[in-house]
Scaffold this active site. Structure first.
Site, PDB file in Angstrom:
ATOM      1  N   HIS A  40     -36.647   2.145 -29.533  1.00  0.00           N
ATOM      2  CA  HIS A  40     -36.036   3.089 -28.598  1.00  0.00           C
ATOM      3  C   HIS A  40     -36.922   4.321 -28.531  1.00  0.00           C
ATOM      4  O   HIS A  40     -37.808   4.486 -29.376  1.00  0.00           O
ATOM      5  CB  HIS A  40     -34.664   3.509 -29.149  1.00  0.00           C
ATOM      6  CG  HIS A  40     -34.849   4.184 -30.472  1.00  0.00           C
ATOM      7  ND1 HIS A  40     -34.819   3.490 -31.662  1.00  0.00           N
ATOM      8  CD2 HIS A  40     -35.170   5.455 -30.796  1.00  0.00           C
ATOM      9  CE1 HIS A  40     -35.098   4.318 -32.652  1.00  0.00           C
ATOM     10  NE2 HIS A  40     -35.319   5.517 -32.155  1.00  0.00           N
ATOM     11  N   HIS A 126     -42.010   9.226 -27.981  1.00  0.00           N
ATOM     12  CA  HIS A 126     -42.756   8.105 -28.562  1.00  0.00           C
ATOM     13  C   HIS A 126     -41.798   6.991 -28.953  1.00  0.00           C
ATOM     14  O   HIS A 126     -40.596   7.237 -29.105  1.00  0.00           O
ATOM     15  CB  HIS A 126     -43.509   8.580 -29.817  1.00  0.00           C
ATOM     16  CG  HIS A 126     -42.562   8.981 -30.905  1.00  0.00           C
ATOM     17  ND1 HIS A 126     -41.983  10.234 -30.960  1.00  0.00           N
ATOM     18  CD2 HIS A 126     -42.029   8.274 -31.933  1.00  0.00           C
ATOM     19  CE1 HIS A 126     -41.153  10.279 -31.990  1.00  0.00           C
ATOM     20  NE2 HIS A 126     -41.158   9.099 -32.601  1.00  0.00           N
TER      21      HIS A 126
HETATM   22  O1  3AM Z   1     -37.404   7.365 -32.904  1.00  0.00           O
HETATM   23  P1  3AM Z   1     -38.063   7.515 -34.213  1.00  0.00           P
HETATM   24  O2  3AM Z   1     -38.191   6.225 -34.989  1.00  0.00           O
HETATM   25  O3  3AM Z   1     -39.319   8.283 -34.197  1.00  0.00           O
HETATM   26  O4  3AM Z   1     -37.472   8.894 -37.585  1.00  0.00           O
HETATM   27  C1  3AM Z   1     -36.140   8.759 -37.129  1.00  0.00           C
HETATM   28  C2  3AM Z   1     -36.053   8.009 -35.819  1.00  0.00           C
HETATM   29  O5  3AM Z   1     -37.096   8.452 -35.014  1.00  0.00           O
HETATM   30  C3  3AM Z   1     -35.618  10.101 -36.706  1.00  0.00           C
HETATM   31  O6  3AM Z   1     -34.544   9.808 -35.848  1.00  0.00           O
HETATM   32  C4  3AM Z   1     -34.770   8.550 -35.214  1.00  0.00           C
HETATM   33  C5  3AM Z   1     -33.583   7.649 -35.431  1.00  0.00           C
HETATM   34  O7  3AM Z   1     -33.335   7.482 -36.797  1.00  0.00           O
HETATM   35  N1  3AM Z   1     -35.200  10.901 -37.845  1.00  0.00           N
HETATM   36  C6  3AM Z   1     -34.638  10.461 -38.994  1.00  0.00           C
HETATM   37  N2  3AM Z   1     -34.412  11.500 -39.811  1.00  0.00           N
HETATM   38  C7  3AM Z   1     -34.846  12.613 -39.171  1.00  0.00           C
HETATM   39  C8  3AM Z   1     -34.878  14.000 -39.483  1.00  0.00           C
HETATM   40  N3  3AM Z   1     -34.406  14.463 -40.639  1.00  0.00           N
HETATM   41  C9  3AM Z   1     -35.351  12.224 -37.913  1.00  0.00           C
HETATM   42  N4  3AM Z   1     -35.847  13.088 -37.035  1.00  0.00           N
HETATM   43  C10 3AM Z   1     -35.857  14.386 -37.401  1.00  0.00           C
HETATM   44  N5  3AM Z   1     -35.383  14.836 -38.568  1.00  0.00           N
END
Ligand code: 3AM
Length: 181
Positions: A40, A126
């Site tokens: 996603h 991204h």
């Molecule tokens: O879409 P992506 O995979 O980049 O890395 C986690 C994921 O991002 C991000 O939220 C999305 C869904 O889980 N994520 C997890 N913990 C986070 C945090 N503490 C976070 N983004 C920012 N701060």
């Protein structure tokens, strides 16, 4: 509930991500891979939200998305966080899309009371491919695993819940908020 907002991939876009992941496995293996069904494009990471707060969160998302246009997304190229010298997250970026940035920016302040924290770095749209690569040759990825400019329509913003289970993390759609077409 651990929540975030995101835009889904089309079937064709997910298929291309699968091909790209196969290429990445050979050129730059990662310790952890994003499952295709979990792929996603995140707009806002909220973190833990009390269940009692979810209805008001949903009404904000409904209100804003009702007035926001649907838009097209298109794959761009490989990228890495925090940087390409010491990458921890390998991802595929999308071409700049003002309507996506506008939706992200419009919602950000409204979501702060639900745990969304504005990052000190600019928002970089991204799609995560893998985490903890065993190496840093992003240039080899660009050369050997070319990204096709697959284009798809983002029709909705989705509120997702991260659910941890025996098979790892799974993302469950809490609600889909259609964008205007
Ligand atoms: O879409 P992506 O995979 O980049 O890395 C986690 C994921 O991002 C991000 O939220 C999305 C869904 O889980 N994520 C997890 N913990 C986070 C945090 N503490 C976070 N983004 C920012 N701060």
């Amino acid at each position: 509930m651990r929540l975030f907002t995101a835009v889904d991939l089309s079937r064709e876009a997910a298929r291309h991500m699968e091909e790209l992941q196969k290429g990445c496995r050979t050129v730059l293996p990662c310790q952890r891979w994003q499952k295709i069904e979990n792929m996603h494009l995140t707009l806002h990471f909220l973190g833990e939200v009390e269940e009692s707060e979810i209805p008001s969160l949903q009404s904000i998302l409904r209100e804003v998305t009702r007035q926001s246009p649907a838009f097209f997304l298109e794959f761009n190229d490989w990228g890495a966080f925090p940087n390409e010298t010491r990458p921890r997250v390998i991802w595929i970026g999308v071409k700049e899309q003002p309507a996506l940035l506008e939706l992200q920016r419009t919602l950000a302040p409204a979501l702060q009371s639900y745990g969304y924290a504005e990052a000190d770095k600019p928002y970089v749209p991204h799609i995560t491919m893998g985490r903890n690569p065993k190496g840093n040759d992003i240039a080899a990825l660009r050369q050997q695993v070319p990204v096709q400019a697959v284009r798809w329509k983002a029709n909705a913003l989705v509120l997702y819940q991260s659910v941890f289970g025996a098979g790892g993390v799974r993302y469950r759609a809490v609600e889909r908020f259609p964008l205007t077409t």
